[in-house]
Design a protein around this motif. Structure first.
Motif, PDB file in Angstrom:
ATOM      1  N   ALA A  71      43.558  38.009  36.570  1.00  0.00           N
ATOM      2  CA  ALA A  71      44.213  36.857  37.185  1.00  0.00           C
ATOM      3  C   ALA A  71      45.537  36.558  36.497  1.00  0.00           C
ATOM      4  O   ALA A  71      46.542  36.260  37.158  1.00  0.00           O
ATOM      5  CB  ALA A  71      43.293  35.640  37.129  1.00  0.00           C
ATOM      6  N   ARG A  72      45.547  36.645  35.162  1.00  0.00           N
ATOM      7  CA  ARG A  72      46.795  36.368  34.432  1.00  0.00           C
ATOM      8  C   ARG A  72      47.835  37.438  34.714  1.00  0.00           C
ATOM      9  O   ARG A  72      49.019  37.145  34.865  1.00  0.00           O
ATOM     10  CB  ARG A  72      46.496  36.299  32.926  1.00  0.00           C
ATOM     11  CG  ARG A  72      47.725  35.923  32.086  1.00  0.00           C
ATOM     12  CD  ARG A  72      48.179  34.513  32.401  1.00  0.00           C
ATOM     13  NE  ARG A  72      49.473  34.174  31.834  1.00  0.00           N
ATOM     14  CZ  ARG A  72      50.642  34.387  32.422  1.00  0.00           C
ATOM     15  NH1 ARG A  72      50.686  34.993  33.617  1.00  0.00           N
ATOM     16  NH2 ARG A  72      51.763  34.024  31.856  1.00  0.00           N
ATOM     17  N   MET A  73      47.415  38.704  34.786  1.00  0.00           N
ATOM     18  CA  MET A  73      48.370  39.782  35.049  1.00  0.00           C
ATOM     19  C   MET A  73      48.901  39.733  36.477  1.00  0.00           C
ATOM     20  O   MET A  73      49.951  40.304  36.766  1.00  0.00           O
ATOM     21  CB  MET A  73      47.719  41.132  34.767  1.00  0.00           C
ATOM     22  CG  MET A  73      47.442  41.390  33.296  1.00  0.00           C
ATOM     23  SD  MET A  73      46.880  43.083  32.951  1.00  0.00           S
ATOM     24  CE  MET A  73      45.258  43.069  33.726  1.00  0.00           C
ATOM     25  N   GLY A  74      48.188  39.081  37.364  1.00  0.00           N
ATOM     26  CA  GLY A  74      48.631  39.010  38.744  1.00  0.00           C
ATOM     27  C   GLY A  74      49.686  37.963  39.009  1.00  0.00           C
ATOM     28  O   GLY A  74      50.232  37.899  40.117  1.00  0.00           O
ATOM     29  N   ALA A  87      50.136  44.395  40.597  1.00  0.00           N
ATOM     30  CA  ALA A  87      49.552  44.677  41.912  1.00  0.00           C
ATOM     31  C   ALA A  87      48.119  45.175  41.770  1.00  0.00           C
ATOM     32  O   ALA A  87      47.225  44.799  42.543  1.00  0.00           O
ATOM     33  CB  ALA A  87      50.398  45.718  42.645  1.00  0.00           C
ATOM     34  N   ALA A  88      47.868  46.024  40.769  1.00  0.00           N
ATOM     35  CA  ALA A  88      46.511  46.497  40.527  1.00  0.00           C
ATOM     36  C   ALA A  88      45.592  45.352  40.134  1.00  0.00           C
ATOM     37  O   ALA A  88      44.432  45.291  40.566  1.00  0.00           O
ATOM     38  CB  ALA A  88      46.521  47.569  39.439  1.00  0.00           C
ATOM     39  N   ALA A  89      46.085  44.432  39.325  1.00  0.00           N
ATOM     40  CA  ALA A  89      45.279  43.287  38.903  1.00  0.00           C
ATOM     41  C   ALA A  89      44.926  42.399  40.082  1.00  0.00           C
ATOM     42  O   ALA A  89      43.795  41.902  40.190  1.00  0.00           O
ATOM     43  CB  ALA A  89      46.036  42.484  37.844  1.00  0.00           C
ATOM     44  N   ARG A  90      45.873  42.214  41.003  1.00  0.00           N
ATOM     45  CA  ARG A  90      45.602  41.374  42.175  1.00  0.00           C
ATOM     46  C   ARG A  90      44.599  42.030  43.121  1.00  0.00           C
ATOM     47  O   ARG A  90      43.943  41.345  43.912  1.00  0.00           O
ATOM     48  CB  ARG A  90      46.901  41.072  42.911  1.00  0.00           C
ATOM     49  CG  ARG A  90      47.829  40.117  42.169  1.00  0.00           C
ATOM     50  CD  ARG A  90      48.948  39.622  43.061  1.00  0.00           C
ATOM     51  NE  ARG A  90      49.859  40.678  43.448  1.00  0.00           N
ATOM     52  CZ  ARG A  90      50.988  40.973  42.813  1.00  0.00           C
ATOM     53  NH1 ARG A  90      51.331  40.285  41.721  1.00  0.00           N
ATOM     54  NH2 ARG A  90      51.773  41.943  43.220  1.00  0.00           N
TER      55      ARG A  90
END
Length: 281
Positions: A71-74, A87-90
């Motif tokens: 969530a934080r990386m998104g 994008a991968a995190a989302r």
């Protein structure tokens, strides 16, 4: 459960309890426990270690804490830093998975369908491993995923060092019926104008992300790096087929089955689209 507040405390706890298992978000761990595949003798919780839950800049790289959640990386600020990883995190699953699952957990579990893995492979990320006595060592993420290097007793993934390319990068995946948001195939692709290179990694089709190195070199030689970087549709199509044949080969000596042919077409489309988007970004 032991709840250390620093990376070195966590390493010490694992060294003192060799049968204990580290846990951050617990998304993979709890699935293994619930299915009866794992019965940990103890747990070392990593959720209170603030030093691994953010990132910092370091010599043209981003040093990412292993405790960063999907969530934080998104979020937009991270997406401006490493767009393909954001994008991968989302795409990592429903909100409850993205809120709990972490970058380090995605790497350590090394599930073939891990969304971050092809991106990290394409970026040629390096892991910073914390060991007993404050020791630190670095290994390429691809070495760990391939099983060429393993984490030793009391070792933890502390950080992930990723080069900041300031160049187009793309993550795409195709999902099937294997679970919510779970990839049938995925691709991480980055352009590296400084080295006039294309780096591509295909995920979910093998136990680890696959790099079609010959296809990368071939298409990099076609790109006008000093011009508009455009490629003809035929070249994009050929790149997709080249990647697909490299990553989803015929199961010798038998001819490819319909399932293999479908997977190969899926990989070809993903690779072609990823390169097309990167070149026009």
């Amino acid at each position: 459960m032991t709840l250390p507040t620093s990376l070195d405390e966590a390493v010490a706890a694992l060294a003192a309890m060799p049968a204990a298992v580290p846990v951050a978000g617990g998304t993979d761990l709890m699935a293994a426990v619930n299915s009866g595949l794992l019965r940990p003798a103890g747990l070392v919780g990593l959720g209170r270690i603030s030093e691994i839950r953010g990132w910092q800049y370091q010599d043209g790289h981003a040093l990412l804490g292993a405790g960063l959640t999907h969530a934080r990386m998104g979020r937009p600020d991270f997406a401006a830093l490493i767009p393909a990883l954001a994008a991968a995190a989302r795409a990592a699953g429903p909100p409850q998975i993205r809120n709990a699952g972490t970058l380090g957990g995605n790497i350590a579990s090394a599930a073939p369908t891990g969304d971050a893995l092809p991106v990290l492979a394409a970026l040629e990320a390096v892991l910073v491993i914390a060991g007993p006595g404050g020791a630190r060592r670095e290994i390429p993420v691809s070495h760990l995923l391939a099983g060429r290097e393993m984490l030793g007793a009391g070792e933890l993934i502390g950080f992930v060092r990723v080069p900041l390319l300031h160049a187009p990068q793309v993550f795409l995946k195709a999902t099937g019926r294997t679970g919510p948001g779970r990839a049938v195939a995925s691709v991480g692709l980055v352009l590296d104008p400084a080295r006039r290179g294309v780096r591509c990694a295909i995920g979910a089709v093998a136990p680890m992300p696959l790099r079609p190195l010959e296809a990368e070199r071939w298409v990099a030689g076609l790109i006008d790096w000093d011009g508009d970087r455009g490629l003809a549709p035929e070249a994009l199509e050929a790149f997709g087929e080249y990647v697909a044949m490299a990553c989803v080969p015929d199961p010798a000596p038998e001819p490819a089955s319909p399932a293999v042919l479908h997977l190969r077409r899926t990989v070809a489309v993903l690779a072609r689209r990823a390169l097309g988007r990167a070149l026009t970004s």
